[in-house]
Design a protein around this motif. Structure first.
Motif, mmCIF file in Angstrom:
data_model
loop_
_atom_site.group_PDB
_atom_site.id
_atom_site.type_symbol
_atom_site.label_atom_id
_atom_site.label_comp_id
_atom_site.label_asym_id
_atom_site.label_seq_id
_atom_site.Cartn_x
_atom_site.Cartn_y
_atom_site.Cartn_z
ATOM 1 N N GLN A 128 0.844 -1.207 0.000
ATOM 2 C CA GLN A 128 0.000 0.000 0.000
ATOM 3 C C GLN A 128 0.875 1.252 0.000
ATOM 4 O O GLN A 128 0.554 2.250 -0.639
ATOM 5 C CB GLN A 128 -0.920 -0.036 1.222
ATOM 6 C CG GLN A 128 -2.058 0.960 1.174
ATOM 7 C CD GLN A 128 -3.025 0.758 2.331
ATOM 8 O OE1 GLN A 128 -2.846 -0.161 3.153
ATOM 9 N NE2 GLN A 128 -4.034 1.589 2.410
ATOM 10 N N GLN A 129 2.005 1.167 0.700
ATOM 11 C CA GLN A 129 2.947 2.290 0.716
ATOM 12 C C GLN A 129 3.490 2.558 -0.694
ATOM 13 O O GLN A 129 3.688 3.712 -1.077
ATOM 14 C CB GLN A 129 4.090 1.981 1.683
ATOM 15 C CG GLN A 129 5.176 3.036 1.720
ATOM 16 C CD GLN A 129 6.133 2.814 2.873
ATOM 17 O OE1 GLN A 129 5.841 3.139 4.008
ATOM 18 N NE2 GLN A 129 7.298 2.258 2.585
ATOM 19 N N CYS A 130 3.732 1.491 -1.458
ATOM 20 C CA CYS A 130 4.191 1.664 -2.844
ATOM 21 C C CYS A 130 3.157 2.464 -3.630
ATOM 22 O O CYS A 130 3.500 3.339 -4.433
ATOM 23 C CB CYS A 130 4.402 0.305 -3.530
ATOM 24 S SG CYS A 130 5.795 -0.623 -2.884
ATOM 25 N N MET A 131 1.867 2.159 -3.384
ATOM 26 C CA MET A 131 0.820 2.869 -4.122
ATOM 27 C C MET A 131 0.724 4.319 -3.657
ATOM 28 O O MET A 131 0.485 5.231 -4.452
ATOM 29 C CB MET A 131 -0.514 2.151 -3.955
ATOM 30 C CG MET A 131 -0.427 0.742 -4.503
ATOM 31 S SD MET A 131 -1.997 -0.070 -4.652
ATOM 32 C CE MET A 131 -2.690 0.792 -6.038
ATOM 33 N N ILE A 132 0.921 4.537 -2.355
ATOM 34 C CA ILE A 132 0.892 5.900 -1.800
ATOM 35 C C ILE A 132 2.042 6.715 -2.417
ATOM 36 O O ILE A 132 1.862 7.872 -2.820
ATOM 37 C CB ILE A 132 1.026 5.847 -0.248
ATOM 38 C CG1 ILE A 132 -0.245 5.270 0.386
ATOM 39 C CG2 ILE A 132 1.439 7.188 0.333
ATOM 40 C CD1 ILE A 132 -1.361 6.250 0.642
ATOM 41 N N ILE A 133 3.218 6.108 -2.519
ATOM 42 C CA ILE A 133 4.381 6.836 -3.045
ATOM 43 C C ILE A 133 4.202 7.115 -4.546
ATOM 44 O O ILE A 133 4.583 8.182 -5.040
ATOM 45 C CB ILE A 133 5.686 6.064 -2.721
ATOM 46 C CG1 ILE A 133 5.937 6.097 -1.199
ATOM 47 C CG2 ILE A 133 6.887 6.648 -3.467
ATOM 48 C CD1 ILE A 133 7.122 5.292 -0.710
ATOM 49 N N THR A 134 3.582 6.162 -5.237
ATOM 50 C CA THR A 134 3.287 6.395 -6.659
ATOM 51 C C THR A 134 2.324 7.577 -6.801
ATOM 52 O O THR A 134 2.471 8.428 -7.685
ATOM 53 C CB THR A 134 2.702 5.106 -7.289
ATOM 54 O OG1 THR A 134 3.640 4.050 -7.076
ATOM 55 C CG2 THR A 134 2.447 5.265 -8.769
ATOM 56 N N LYS A 135 1.346 7.639 -5.907
ATOM 57 C CA LYS A 135 0.384 8.755 -5.917
ATOM 58 C C LYS A 135 1.090 10.070 -5.540
ATOM 59 O O LYS A 135 0.805 11.124 -6.111
ATOM 60 C CB LYS A 135 -0.738 8.427 -4.911
ATOM 61 C CG LYS A 135 -1.762 9.473 -4.697
ATOM 62 C CD LYS A 135 -2.917 9.307 -5.635
ATOM 63 C CE LYS A 135 -3.932 10.426 -5.409
ATOM 64 N NZ LYS A 135 -4.944 10.481 -6.424
ATOM 65 N N LEU A 136 2.036 9.986 -4.605
ATOM 66 C CA LEU A 136 2.790 11.180 -4.197
ATOM 67 C C LEU A 136 3.573 11.743 -5.389
ATOM 68 O O LEU A 136 3.605 12.959 -5.613
ATOM 69 C CB LEU A 136 3.750 10.813 -3.059
ATOM 70 C CG LEU A 136 4.643 11.934 -2.535
ATOM 71 C CD1 LEU A 136 3.827 12.998 -1.802
ATOM 72 C CD2 LEU A 136 5.721 11.384 -1.592
ATOM 73 N N LYS A 137 4.176 10.845 -6.149
ATOM 74 C CA LYS A 137 4.927 11.268 -7.340
ATOM 75 C C LYS A 137 3.999 12.052 -8.282
ATOM 76 O O LYS A 137 4.376 13.088 -8.824
ATOM 77 C CB LYS A 137 5.497 10.014 -8.029
ATOM 78 C CG LYS A 137 6.010 10.239 -9.438
ATOM 79 C CD LYS A 137 6.341 8.921 -10.134
ATOM 80 C CE LYS A 137 5.917 8.984 -11.582
ATOM 81 N NZ LYS A 137 6.930 9.018 -12.570
#
Ligand code: AMP
Length: 282
Positions: free
Chosen positions: A154-163
């Motif tokens: 889920q953190q990977c998806m959050i970081i992708t969204k942050l980008k």
């Protein structure tokens, strides 16, 4: 390996050596390093990147103060592991360096649905803290590639969204596979806090994920979910969630839905230690 404790020193060094964004591979961590972290360093090195690792135990992503206070710290051993791995730079800032005006002065991001489910629901404010620190680190390090672990799906998806929120179109996010112990337990800094009997049981989480994966074509998810919960409860775990979701959107699913790409995610506590893991159903 060169170690910097301030953003200004790190940035001076990079500009003096003309090390620019496209060459920089960045691996943010909270320390207590293990082979999972080192696999990210290795991936960056293999890609020929100038490899920068950060170690920062970020207070704002801990919703549980006890978890923060007890989080393992082993900076000397971490430095040794990074040296062995051939890491180029370690960024080792203090809390004051990362939050000079206090945590309220650092931008906070809205991740919408993604921060309302699973880890977001169980750990209120956690992803706000992750967003704050990763945003701040990206601004300081300005990497071309960011290496993160599938272990924290889920953190990977959050970081992708942050980008996306930061408009960092040229940043590549490289998601590296989860490194596991022999019994399948996902490597994690928190594993160090497990007692021997707890450690002996901890591989069950991965076994549950594998059984969910194995039954994806013929099984009924609610039944497998209940079997797993019952097994974990019988062994003394407190299960927080065993969930099935669309692998691309993290939309929660009631049942298997092949050929849609799916991911199974699990969070359970054994004693005081909270463990998470996931598996792609493919
Ligand atoms: P942490 O220090 O737990 O914040 O983790 C730093 C980075 O290492 C994150 O991108 C994690 O997803 C990644 N990571 C942690 N454990 C593993 C593992 N077992 N395998 C691969 N990557 C991992």
């Amino acid at each position: 390996m060169v170690i910097f404790k301030t953003a200004a020193q790190l940035q001076d060094f990079l500009s003096f050596r003309a090390i620019t964004t496209p060459k920089i591979g960045f691996i943010p961590t909270m320390g207590a390093l293990h082979s999972g972290h080192i696999s990210l360093i290795n991936a960056a090195k293999k890609d020929g990147m100038f490899t920068i690792c950060s170690i920062f135990l970020n207070p704002t992503q801990f919703n549980d103060k006890k978890d923060y206070d007890k989080y393992p710290v082993s900076t000397d051993a971490d430095i040794e592991m990074l040296l062995q791995a051939g890491c180029d730079v370690l960024f080792l800032p203090s809390v004051e360096e990362m939050y000079p005006g206090g945590t309220n002065t650092v931008a906070s991001y809205d991740f919408g649905y993604l921060e309302t489910i699973l880890e977001g629901a169980q750990r209120p404010g956690h992803f706000k803290g992750v967003g704050q620190i990763v945003g701040r680190l990206l601004d300081i390090v300005q990497p071309g590639r960011l290496y993160i672990g599938q272990k924290d799906y889920q953190q990977c998806m959050i970081i992708t969204k942050l980008k996306e929120l930061l408009g960092l179109n040229d940043l590549s996010i490289i998601i590296c596979p989860t490194s596991r112990e022999q019994d399948g337990l996902a490597m994690s800094s928190r594993n160090r806090r497990l007692t021997d009997p707890q450690r002996a049981l901890a591989g069950l989480l991965y076994q549950c994920l594998v059984s969910i994966q194995t039954k994806k074509d013929s099984g009924n998810f609610p039944i497998v979910q209940k079997e797993c919960t019952d097994l974990l409860t019988a062994k003394g775990f407190a299960t927080e969630y065993i969930a099935l979701a669309d692998a691309n959107t993290l939309q929660l699913l009631d049942n298997y839905d092949p050929p849609r790409p799916m991911v199974a995610l699990i969070a359970a506590k054994i004693g005081e230690i909270r463990l998470i893991d996931n598996i792609l159903l493919q």
